[in-house]
Scaffold this motif. Structure first.
Motif, PDB file in Angstrom:
ATOM      1  N   LYS A  78      10.548   6.213  -7.118  1.00  0.00           N
ATOM      2  CA  LYS A  78       9.884   5.974  -5.841  1.00  0.00           C
ATOM      3  C   LYS A  78       8.546   5.258  -5.969  1.00  0.00           C
ATOM      4  CE  LYS A  78       8.090  10.744  -5.630  1.00  0.00           C
ATOM      5  NZ  LYS A  78       8.689  11.131  -6.932  1.00  0.00           N
ATOM      6  N   VAL A  79       7.812   5.458  -7.062  1.00  0.00           N
ATOM      7  CA  VAL A  79       6.516   4.798  -7.198  1.00  0.00           C
ATOM      8  C   VAL A  79       6.698   3.300  -7.424  1.00  0.00           C
ATOM      9  CG1 VAL A  79       4.416   4.643  -8.580  1.00  0.00           C
ATOM     10  CG2 VAL A  79       5.366   6.879  -8.012  1.00  0.00           C
ATOM     11  N   ALA A  80       7.661   2.939  -8.247  1.00  0.00           N
ATOM     12  CA  ALA A  80       7.915   1.522  -8.504  1.00  0.00           C
ATOM     13  C   ALA A  80       8.652   0.858  -7.340  1.00  0.00           C
ATOM     14  CB  ALA A  80       8.719   1.358  -9.789  1.00  0.00           C
ATOM     15  N   PRO A  96       8.773   1.958  -3.691  1.00  0.00           N
ATOM     16  CA  PRO A  96       8.517   2.771  -2.493  1.00  0.00           C
ATOM     17  C   PRO A  96       9.435   2.400  -1.327  1.00  0.00           C
ATOM     18  CG  PRO A  96       6.731   1.199  -2.872  1.00  0.00           C
ATOM     19  CD  PRO A  96       7.581   1.195  -4.103  1.00  0.00           C
ATOM     20  N   SER A  97       9.984   1.199  -1.359  1.00  0.00           N
ATOM     21  CA  SER A  97      10.898   0.776  -0.296  1.00  0.00           C
ATOM     22  C   SER A  97      12.249   1.484  -0.375  1.00  0.00           C
ATOM     23  CB  SER A  97      11.126  -0.739  -0.365  1.00  0.00           C
ATOM     24  OG  SER A  97      11.697  -1.097  -1.608  1.00  0.00           O
ATOM     25  N   HIS A  98      12.467   2.275  -1.434  1.00  0.00           N
ATOM     26  CA  HIS A  98      13.703   3.046  -1.599  1.00  0.00           C
ATOM     27  C   HIS A  98      13.463   4.555  -1.611  1.00  0.00           C
ATOM     28  CE1 HIS A  98      15.157  -0.891  -2.827  1.00  0.00           C
ATOM     29  NE2 HIS A  98      16.382  -0.426  -2.787  1.00  0.00           N
ATOM     30  N   ALA A  99      12.222   4.972  -1.405  1.00  0.00           N
ATOM     31  CA  ALA A  99      11.863   6.374  -1.579  1.00  0.00           C
ATOM     32  C   ALA A  99      12.668   7.317  -0.691  1.00  0.00           C
ATOM     33  CB  ALA A  99      10.368   6.569  -1.325  1.00  0.00           C
ATOM     34  N   PHE A 100      12.911   6.915   0.561  1.00  0.00           N
ATOM     35  CA  PHE A 100      13.625   7.775   1.504  1.00  0.00           C
ATOM     36  C   PHE A 100      14.983   7.197   1.901  1.00  0.00           C
ATOM     37  CE2 PHE A 100       9.258   9.213   1.907  1.00  0.00           C
ATOM     38  CZ  PHE A 100       9.394  10.583   2.041  1.00  0.00           C
ATOM     39  N   ARG A 101      15.484   6.285   1.116  1.00  0.00           N
ATOM     40  CA  ARG A 101      16.794   5.699   1.441  1.00  0.00           C
ATOM     41  C   ARG A 101      17.900   6.589   0.859  1.00  0.00           C
ATOM     42  NH1 ARG A 101      15.959   1.142   4.051  1.00  0.00           N
ATOM     43  NH2 ARG A 101      14.089  -0.099   3.576  1.00  0.00           N
ATOM     44  N   TRP A 102      18.791   7.012   1.704  1.00  0.00           N
ATOM     45  CA  TRP A 102      19.842   7.942   1.311  1.00  0.00           C
ATOM     46  C   TRP A 102      20.658   7.459   0.116  1.00  0.00           C
ATOM     47  CZ3 TRP A 102      21.478  12.350   0.378  1.00  0.00           C
ATOM     48  CH2 TRP A 102      22.833  12.740   0.434  1.00  0.00           C
ATOM     49  N   PRO A 103      21.087   6.191   0.042  1.00  0.00           N
ATOM     50  CA  PRO A 103      21.871   5.758  -1.123  1.00  0.00           C
ATOM     51  C   PRO A 103      21.118   5.829  -2.447  1.00  0.00           C
ATOM     52  CG  PRO A 103      22.151   4.224   0.701  1.00  0.00           C
ATOM     53  CD  PRO A 103      21.011   5.129   1.059  1.00  0.00           C
ATOM     54  N   ASP A 115       0.818  -1.212   0.000  1.00  0.00           N
ATOM     55  CA  ASP A 115       0.000   0.000   0.000  1.00  0.00           C
ATOM     56  C   ASP A 115       0.858   1.272   0.000  1.00  0.00           C
ATOM     57  OD1 ASP A 115      -2.311  -1.493   0.012  1.00  0.00           O
ATOM     58  OD2 ASP A 115      -2.466  -1.519   2.203  1.00  0.00           O
ATOM     59  N   GLY A 116       2.140   1.129   0.309  1.00  0.00           N
ATOM     60  CA  GLY A 116       3.013   2.296   0.337  1.00  0.00           C
ATOM     61  C   GLY A 116       3.112   2.985  -1.003  1.00  0.00           C
ATOM     62  N   ALA A 117       2.991   2.215  -2.083  1.00  0.00           N
ATOM     63  CA  ALA A 117       3.099   2.793  -3.429  1.00  0.00           C
ATOM     64  C   ALA A 117       1.974   3.787  -3.699  1.00  0.00           C
ATOM     65  CB  ALA A 117       3.088   1.683  -4.477  1.00  0.00           C
ATOM     66  N   ALA A 118       0.838   3.597  -3.062  1.00  0.00           N
ATOM     67  CA  ALA A 118      -0.320   4.452  -3.315  1.00  0.00           C
ATOM     68  C   ALA A 118      -0.156   5.843  -2.714  1.00  0.00           C
ATOM     69  CB  ALA A 118      -1.588   3.801  -2.768  1.00  0.00           C
ATOM     70  N   ILE A 119       0.657   5.961  -1.674  1.00  0.00           N
ATOM     71  CA  ILE A 119       0.790   7.262  -1.010  1.00  0.00           C
ATOM     72  C   ILE A 119       2.205   7.824  -1.082  1.00  0.00           C
ATOM     73  CG2 ILE A 119      -1.070   6.692   0.593  1.00  0.00           C
ATOM     74  CD1 ILE A 119       1.170   6.398   2.750  1.00  0.00           C
ATOM     75  N   VAL A 120       3.108   7.130  -1.773  1.00  0.00           N
ATOM     76  CA  VAL A 120       4.509   7.554  -1.748  1.00  0.00           C
ATOM     77  C   VAL A 120       4.700   8.935  -2.365  1.00  0.00           C
ATOM     78  CG1 VAL A 120       5.107   6.395  -3.933  1.00  0.00           C
ATOM     79  CG2 VAL A 120       6.880   6.837  -2.221  1.00  0.00           C
ATOM     80  N   ASP A 121       3.966   9.241  -3.445  1.00  0.00           N
ATOM     81  CA  ASP A 121       4.091  10.562  -4.072  1.00  0.00           C
ATOM     82  C   ASP A 121       3.657  11.669  -3.108  1.00  0.00           C
ATOM     83  OD1 ASP A 121       5.312  10.598  -6.552  1.00  0.00           O
ATOM     84  OD2 ASP A 121       3.507   9.949  -7.606  1.00  0.00           O
ATOM     85  N   LYS A 122       2.516  11.475  -2.493  1.00  0.00           N
ATOM     86  CA  LYS A 122       1.992  12.468  -1.552  1.00  0.00           C
ATOM     87  C   LYS A 122       2.926  12.624  -0.359  1.00  0.00           C
ATOM     88  CE  LYS A 122      -2.068  13.556   1.261  1.00  0.00           C
ATOM     89  NZ  LYS A 122      -3.442  13.123   1.668  1.00  0.00           N
ATOM     90  N   THR A 123       3.432  11.486   0.142  1.00  0.00           N
ATOM     91  CA  THR A 123       4.341  11.518   1.289  1.00  0.00           C
ATOM     92  C   THR A 123       5.627  12.248   0.940  1.00  0.00           C
ATOM     93  OG1 THR A 123       3.450   9.416   2.093  1.00  0.00           O
ATOM     94  CG2 THR A 123       5.580  10.097   2.968  1.00  0.00           C
ATOM     95  N   TRP A 124       6.147  11.988  -0.246  1.00  0.00           N
ATOM     96  CA  TRP A 124       7.395  12.636  -0.666  1.00  0.00           C
ATOM     97  C   TRP A 124       7.200  14.142  -0.850  1.00  0.00           C
ATOM     98  CZ3 TRP A 124      12.404  11.803  -0.795  1.00  0.00           C
ATOM     99  CH2 TRP A 124      13.204  12.710  -1.524  1.00  0.00           C
ATOM    100  N   LYS A 125       6.115  14.533  -1.518  1.00  0.00           N
ATOM    101  CA  LYS A 125       5.872  15.959  -1.761  1.00  0.00           C
ATOM    102  C   LYS A 125       5.740  16.733  -0.453  1.00  0.00           C
ATOM    103  CE  LYS A 125       3.692  15.353  -6.274  1.00  0.00           C
ATOM    104  NZ  LYS A 125       2.418  15.405  -7.053  1.00  0.00           N
ATOM    105  N   SER A 126       5.094  16.125   0.516  1.00  0.00           N
ATOM    106  CA  SER A 126       4.959  16.770   1.821  1.00  0.00           C
ATOM    107  C   SER A 126       6.308  16.889   2.516  1.00  0.00           C
ATOM    108  CB  SER A 126       3.986  15.975   2.690  1.00  0.00           C
ATOM    109  OG  SER A 126       3.906  16.522   3.988  1.00  0.00           O
ATOM    110  N   ALA A 127       7.077  15.809   2.487  1.00  0.00           N
ATOM    111  CA  ALA A 127       8.386  15.813   3.145  1.00  0.00           C
ATOM    112  C   ALA A 127       9.343  16.780   2.469  1.00  0.00           C
ATOM    113  CB  ALA A 127       8.967  14.399   3.142  1.00  0.00           C
TER     114      ALA A 127
END
Length: 255
Positions: free
Chosen positions: A82-84, A86-93, A30-42
């Protein structure tokens, strides 16, 4: 393209990324469904600005795009989209700095083979192992792989996605940098010996706007003139340049 050395983030920024990623991971698919919104906010937070600031330091004094090294790096790029992933969306590397043009061309694309990216990640590997530069056109192409007797597959994928062989403005910038590096080496070769290898490295790096220093001394350019002749005639100075090229990449190669 040049090798980029990844720095450690400020503790607060690192903790912020870990916290955001942990929350996404807890959602599973379910993370893929909100990753864009979460990223834009962050992305609007001051903490994320410190992430951008660290990427800019990694990109060097001119804050160039980590893909083309020609244009100004304008925003955070997700190497694994990040959409494909989401488990890497906020990973620094997984975070790079790229220009508008490279970001547009790459978009959500990341060619894969056997579960591994085909595109080159300049923060994780030496791009000139897979890329070549054409001194006649200024284009970047795939480096010929002697083992497979074919162009590097990873080089081909990177060139295709970023259109590194079809960007005239970028090519002109690479050509100007190449001519400056060539002239520095030719001038050094014509000077009275001995050549101060460390001074030569500093001079070359000062003229290198596009990461071609690596191509000249550890990439395919080492086999071309005037670099090949310089290696034979001035082995100690050449060794200093090779050592610097192997260790190069921002922020290590300049103070």
């Amino acid at each position: 393209m040049r090798r980029v050395h990844r720095l450690a983030l400020p503790p607060r920024a690192q903790s912020y990324l870990v916290g955001k990623q942990t929350k996404l991971d807890a959602l599973g698919a379910d993370g893929a469904a909100i990753v864009d919104k979460t990223w834009k906010s962050a992305r609007q937070t001051r903490t994320m600005e410190s992430v951008v600031a660290t990427l800019k330091i990694m990109a060097g004094p001119r804050e160039r795009c980590m893909y083309c090294v020609d244009s100004h790096g304008s925003d955070i790029e997700h190497f694994r989209p990040k959409v494909a992933w989401p488990s890497h969306a906020f990973r620094w590397p997984n975070l790079l700095l790229c220009c508008t043009e490279c970001g547009r061309l790459k978009g959500n694309r990341l060619p894969m083979h056997d579960g591994q990216p085909l595109m080159l990640d300049p923060s994780a590997e030496e791009p000139w192992d897979h890329l070549d530069f054409d001194p006649d056109t200024g284009n970047l192409t795939a480096r010929y792989d002697l083992a497979s007797e074919a162009p590097s597959v990873r080089g081909q994928a990177t060139v295709a996605v970023l259109q590194l062989d079809r960007r005239e403005g970028m090519a002109e910038g690479y050509l100007r940098t190449y001519r400056r590096l060539r002239d520095v080496v030719q001038s050094a070769a014509a000077s009275a010996p001995p050549i101060d290898g460390h001074a030569l490295v500093a001079q070359l790096l000062e003229q290198d706007d596009h990461g071609l220093f690596g191509w000249c001394f550890i990439g395919a350019g080492a086999l071309s003139e005037p670099f090949a002749s310089f290696a034979v005639a001035h082995p100690e100075a050449w060794a200093a340049c090779v050592a610097a090229a192997l260790a190069s990449g921002y922020p290590k190669n300049r103070s």
